[in-house]
Design an enzyme around this catalytic site. Structure first.
Site, mmCIF file in Angstrom:
data_model
loop_
_atom_site.group_PDB
_atom_site.id
_atom_site.type_symbol
_atom_site.label_atom_id
_atom_site.label_comp_id
_atom_site.label_asym_id
_atom_site.label_seq_id
_atom_site.Cartn_x
_atom_site.Cartn_y
_atom_site.Cartn_z
ATOM 1 N N ARG A 1 0.814 -1.236 0.000
ATOM 2 C CA ARG A 1 0.000 0.000 0.000
ATOM 3 C C ARG A 1 0.840 1.276 0.000
ATOM 4 O O ARG A 1 0.372 2.344 0.369
ATOM 5 C CB ARG A 1 -0.979 0.034 1.191
ATOM 6 C CG ARG A 1 -1.944 -1.119 1.177
ATOM 7 C CD ARG A 1 -2.958 -0.991 2.287
ATOM 8 N NE ARG A 1 -3.502 -2.290 2.605
ATOM 9 C CZ ARG A 1 -4.456 -2.886 1.903
ATOM 10 N NH1 ARG A 1 -4.969 -2.279 0.859
ATOM 11 N NH2 ARG A 1 -4.886 -4.071 2.238
ATOM 12 N N LYS B 1 4.347 11.594 -10.821
ATOM 13 C CA LYS B 1 3.466 10.849 -11.724
ATOM 14 C C LYS B 1 4.201 9.589 -12.149
ATOM 15 O O LYS B 1 5.305 9.671 -12.692
ATOM 16 C CB LYS B 1 3.167 11.691 -12.973
ATOM 17 C CG LYS B 1 1.754 12.244 -13.012
ATOM 18 C CD LYS B 1 1.605 13.245 -14.122
ATOM 19 C CE LYS B 1 1.068 12.654 -15.394
ATOM 20 N NZ LYS B 1 0.715 13.713 -16.375
ATOM 21 N N GLU C 1 11.527 17.751 -24.022
ATOM 22 C CA GLU C 1 10.784 18.176 -22.817
ATOM 23 C C GLU C 1 11.188 19.605 -22.421
ATOM 24 O O GLU C 1 10.354 20.399 -21.992
ATOM 25 C CB GLU C 1 11.023 17.212 -21.651
ATOM 26 C CG GLU C 1 10.458 15.806 -21.854
ATOM 27 C CD GLU C 1 8.921 15.730 -21.851
ATOM 28 O OE1 GLU C 1 8.243 16.731 -21.524
ATOM 29 O OE2 GLU C 1 8.401 14.653 -22.203
ATOM 30 N N LYS D 1 8.493 23.416 -13.101
ATOM 31 C CA LYS D 1 7.619 22.277 -12.784
ATOM 32 C C LYS D 1 7.245 22.261 -11.309
ATOM 33 O O LYS D 1 6.121 21.922 -10.949
ATOM 34 C CB LYS D 1 8.278 20.946 -13.192
ATOM 35 C CG LYS D 1 7.315 19.770 -13.010
ATOM 36 C CD LYS D 1 7.650 18.576 -13.842
ATOM 37 C CE LYS D 1 6.593 17.480 -13.672
ATOM 38 N NZ LYS D 1 6.892 16.271 -14.428
ATOM 39 N N GLU E 1 -3.077 17.152 -11.164
ATOM 40 C CA GLU E 1 -3.379 17.453 -12.563
ATOM 41 C C GLU E 1 -4.863 17.644 -12.859
ATOM 42 O O GLU E 1 -5.420 17.045 -13.776
ATOM 43 C CB GLU E 1 -2.820 16.321 -13.449
ATOM 44 C CG GLU E 1 -2.619 16.771 -14.890
ATOM 45 C CD GLU E 1 -2.072 15.662 -15.789
ATOM 46 O OE1 GLU E 1 -0.877 15.376 -15.676
ATOM 47 O OE2 GLU E 1 -2.838 15.117 -16.575
ATOM 48 N N ARG F 1 -1.550 21.876 -14.183
ATOM 49 C CA ARG F 1 -0.540 20.839 -14.496
ATOM 50 C C ARG F 1 -0.756 20.247 -15.889
ATOM 51 O O ARG F 1 0.171 19.701 -16.494
ATOM 52 C CB ARG F 1 -0.553 19.742 -13.419
ATOM 53 C CG ARG F 1 0.559 18.733 -13.619
ATOM 54 C CD ARG F 1 0.806 17.846 -12.427
ATOM 55 N NE ARG F 1 1.896 16.915 -12.712
ATOM 56 C CZ ARG F 1 2.456 16.128 -11.819
ATOM 57 N NH1 ARG F 1 2.060 16.157 -10.557
ATOM 58 N NH2 ARG F 1 3.428 15.310 -12.151
ATOM 59 N N ASN G 1 1.251 18.662 -20.553
ATOM 60 C CA ASN G 1 0.920 17.643 -21.556
ATOM 61 C C ASN G 1 1.014 18.186 -22.975
ATOM 62 O O ASN G 1 0.623 17.506 -23.927
ATOM 63 C CB ASN G 1 -0.496 17.098 -21.305
ATOM 64 C CG ASN G 1 -0.590 16.407 -19.963
ATOM 65 O OD1 ASN G 1 0.371 15.783 -19.526
ATOM 66 N ND2 ASN G 1 -1.729 16.543 -19.291
ATOM 67 N N HIS H 1 1.798 15.999 -26.008
ATOM 68 C CA HIS H 1 1.800 14.603 -25.573
ATOM 69 C C HIS H 1 0.606 13.791 -26.080
ATOM 70 O O HIS H 1 0.698 12.562 -26.147
ATOM 71 C CB HIS H 1 1.886 14.523 -24.044
ATOM 72 C CG HIS H 1 3.284 14.771 -23.526
ATOM 73 N ND1 HIS H 1 3.957 15.955 -23.750
ATOM 74 C CD2 HIS H 1 4.142 13.976 -22.827
ATOM 75 C CE1 HIS H 1 5.163 15.884 -23.181
ATOM 76 N NE2 HIS H 1 5.295 14.695 -22.628
ATOM 77 N N HIS I 1 2.036 10.690 -27.696
ATOM 78 C CA HIS I 1 1.820 9.332 -27.166
ATOM 79 C C HIS I 1 1.224 8.421 -28.244
ATOM 80 O O HIS I 1 1.553 7.231 -28.325
ATOM 81 C CB HIS I 1 0.894 9.370 -25.947
ATOM 82 C CG HIS I 1 1.601 9.811 -24.692
ATOM 83 N ND1 HIS I 1 0.934 10.077 -23.520
ATOM 84 C CD2 HIS I 1 2.909 10.022 -24.431
ATOM 85 C CE1 HIS I 1 1.813 10.439 -22.586
ATOM 86 N NE2 HIS I 1 3.011 10.415 -23.123
ATOM 87 N N HIS J 1 10.241 8.765 -27.000
ATOM 88 C CA HIS J 1 9.305 9.713 -26.389
ATOM 89 C C HIS J 1 9.591 11.143 -26.856
ATOM 90 O O HIS J 1 8.687 11.867 -27.263
ATOM 91 C CB HIS J 1 9.395 9.602 -24.865
ATOM 92 C CG HIS J 1 8.443 10.521 -24.150
ATOM 93 N ND1 HIS J 1 7.080 10.383 -24.221
ATOM 94 C CD2 HIS J 1 8.670 11.621 -23.380
ATOM 95 C CE1 HIS J 1 6.502 11.346 -23.513
ATOM 96 N NE2 HIS J 1 7.446 12.110 -22.993
HETATM 97 N N1 GLY Z 1 5.234 14.785 -17.295
HETATM 98 C C1 GLY Z 1 4.153 15.640 -17.038
HETATM 99 C C2 GLY Z 1 3.784 15.729 -15.591
HETATM 100 O O1 GLY Z 1 4.495 15.239 -14.740
HETATM 101 O O2 GLY Z 1 2.763 16.283 -15.255
#
Ligand code: GLY
Length: 348
Positions: free
Chosen positions: A120, A142, A184, A216, A226, A230, A234, A237, A241, A253
Site C-alpha cells: 500500500r 506521476k 521536454e 515544474k 493534474e 498541471r 501535456n 503529448h 503518445h 518519447h
Molecule cells: N510529465 C508531465 C507531468 O508530470 O505532469
C-alpha cells in the site's frame, strides 16, 4: 549543489549537482533512516552506476539489494511490474524499507508505480540518469506503466522522498537520449519561458535542468493531481503518445513529443484557438536541435490512440493552446472535434 524543495502534500528535496553519485548515501541519510533499500534499475544503467550508488548506500548504514530489468520502453508493462513486486516480496522488503529508482524515465515510472503499490505504498528516491528524467519525469510524482491499449494507462500520483540528480551522468548519453530531454525542455520553453531556447540550443544542461525543475515545481505545487494548470505539461503529448504507440515505441518519447508539439501548435492556430502560429518558430528550433519532424501516421491512426488518452474526461479532452512562445492556456474540445484538430495539425 542546488536544492529545490517541492511543497506537495509530502514535501521533498530535489538536489542537483555534478559528480555526486558517490555521495548518495550522505544525502539519503537526510531523508531516510537506515533501512533496506532495493535499487531498481535497467540493464544499461546497471553496468554504469549501480555499483557506485550501492557502495555509498552501504557505507552510510543501508542494507542494499538490486533488481535489474531489460532497458527500454517495452519493459514498462504489467509483466515487469509484477516481476518486481514478487521480487520485493521474496526479499521480504517491509513498509519501513524503500526503493531507489536509478535510471531514466522508464525506471522512474516502474519503480515509482511499484513503490506506490507495494504494501500500500513505501518510500522511494529517484536518481535520474537521463536528461529527460532530470528535466521532467522525475519531478511531480506521476508514475505509470503502459497497457496494451496505450501509454501510461495504469498510474498513480506518489511523490518521492528525494530526487538526487547528477548532471555528470548525461555525458554518457547517446544523441537520441539527449534529444528526449531536449524535447521536454522545449516544452517548458513553449508553455512558460521563451528565454530557455538559446540555452537549449547551447545544451547548457545545468541551467536548463534548474529552470525546468523550478517551473515544474511551481506547477506541481499549484496542482499536484493534474486537475488544472498541471495539464499544461501535456503539451505535445496527446499526439506524441499516439505516435509512440503506433510505432511500437520505436519512435522515442522525445521524438514523438517533438512531432506532437508542432502538430498541436499548428492545429491550434488553424482552428483559430491560437492568435499566432508558433509551430513555425518551433519547427525551426526543433530542426536545429536535430529532430526529425516528418509525419509518420495519418490523422485517423493518431485519433484512434488519442481516444485512449488518460486525459480524456466527460467526452472531452483538454488541449494546450499556445498564445505566444512562452505562454499557453488550456482549452477543452469534444472528441468529435479532436479528429478535425489532428487532421488540421498534420496537413501541410
Ligand atoms: N510529465 C508531465 C507531468 O508530470 O505532469
Amino acid at each position: 549543489m542546488k536544492k529545490f524543495t517541492v511543497s506537495t502534500d509530502r514535501p521533498y528535496d530535489i538536489l542537483i549537482g555534478s559528480n555526486i553519485l558517490e555521495k548518495a548515501g550522505t544525502y539519503l541519510n537526510t531523508c531516510l533512516p537506515p533501512c533496506r533499500l532495493c535499487v531498481i534499475t535497467d540493464s544499461t544503467v546497471n553496468s554504469l552506476y549501480a555499483q557506485v550508488i550501492m557502495t555509498s548506500l552501504m557505507e552510510h548504514g543501508y542494507q542494499t539489494s538490486k533488481i535489474v530489468f531489460p532497458a527500454g520502453e517495452h519493459s514498462k508493462n504489467l509483466t515487469t511490474y509484477s516481476n518486481i513486486l514478487e521480487a520485493l516480496a521474496d526479499e521480504g522488503l517491509t513498509r519501513s524499507d524503500a526503493i531507489i529508482a536509478l535510471g531514466g524515465g522508464v525506471v522512474g515510472d516502474l519503480a515509482g508505480f511499484t513503490a506506490a503499490t507495494y504494501m500500500r505504498g513505501i518510500a522511494y528516491v529517484l536518481i535520474p540518469t537521463t536528461f529527460m528524467a532530470a528535466v521532467d519525469a522525475s519531478i511531480g510524482g506521476k508514475n505509470s506503466i503502459n497497457l496494451l491499449c496505450g501509454k501510461n494507462l495504469a498510474g498513480v500520483f506518489w511523490q518521492p522522498s528525494m530526487v538526487f540528480c547528477d548532471c555528470h551522468t548525461f555525458e554518457s548519453l547517446p544523441q537520441t537520449k539527449l534529444l528526449d530531454g531536449a524535447a521536454e525542455a522545449v516544452k517548458y520553453a513553449v508553455i512558460s519561458e521563451e528565454s530557455l531556447f538559446p540555452h537549449i540550443l547551447k545544451r547548457d544542461f545545468t541551467y536548463i535542468i534548474e529552470r525546468c525543475v523550478s517551473i515544474k515545481k511551481s506547477i506541481v505545487e499549484a496542482d499536484e493531481r493534474e486537475t488544472g494548470v498541471r495539464q499544461l505539461l501535456n503539451f505535445g503529448h496527446t499526439v506524441g503518445h499516439g505516435i509512440e504507440k503506433l510505432s511500437s515505441y520505436s519512435v522515442s518519447h522525445g521524438q514523438a513529443v517533438a512531432k506532437g508539439m508542432v502538430t498541436e501548435a499548428r492545429a491550434a492556430y488553424r482552428c483559430g484557438l491560437s492568435p499566432v502560429d508558433v509551430s513555425i518558430p518551433l519547427e525551426e528550433i526543433l530542426q536545429q536541435l536535430g529532430f526529425d519532424l516528418s509525419a509518420d501516421y495519418s490523422a485517423d491512426e493518431i485519433y484512434h490512440y488519442a481516444l485512449m488518452d488518460e486525459k480524456i474526461s466527460g467526452g472531452q479532452i483538454t488541449l494546450i493552446v499556445p498564445e505566444s512562445l512562452g505562454k499557453c492556456r488550456l482549452h477543452k474540445i469534444s472528441l468529435s472535434e479532436l479528429k478535425t484538430f489532428i487532421r488540421l495539425g498534420l496537413a501541410k
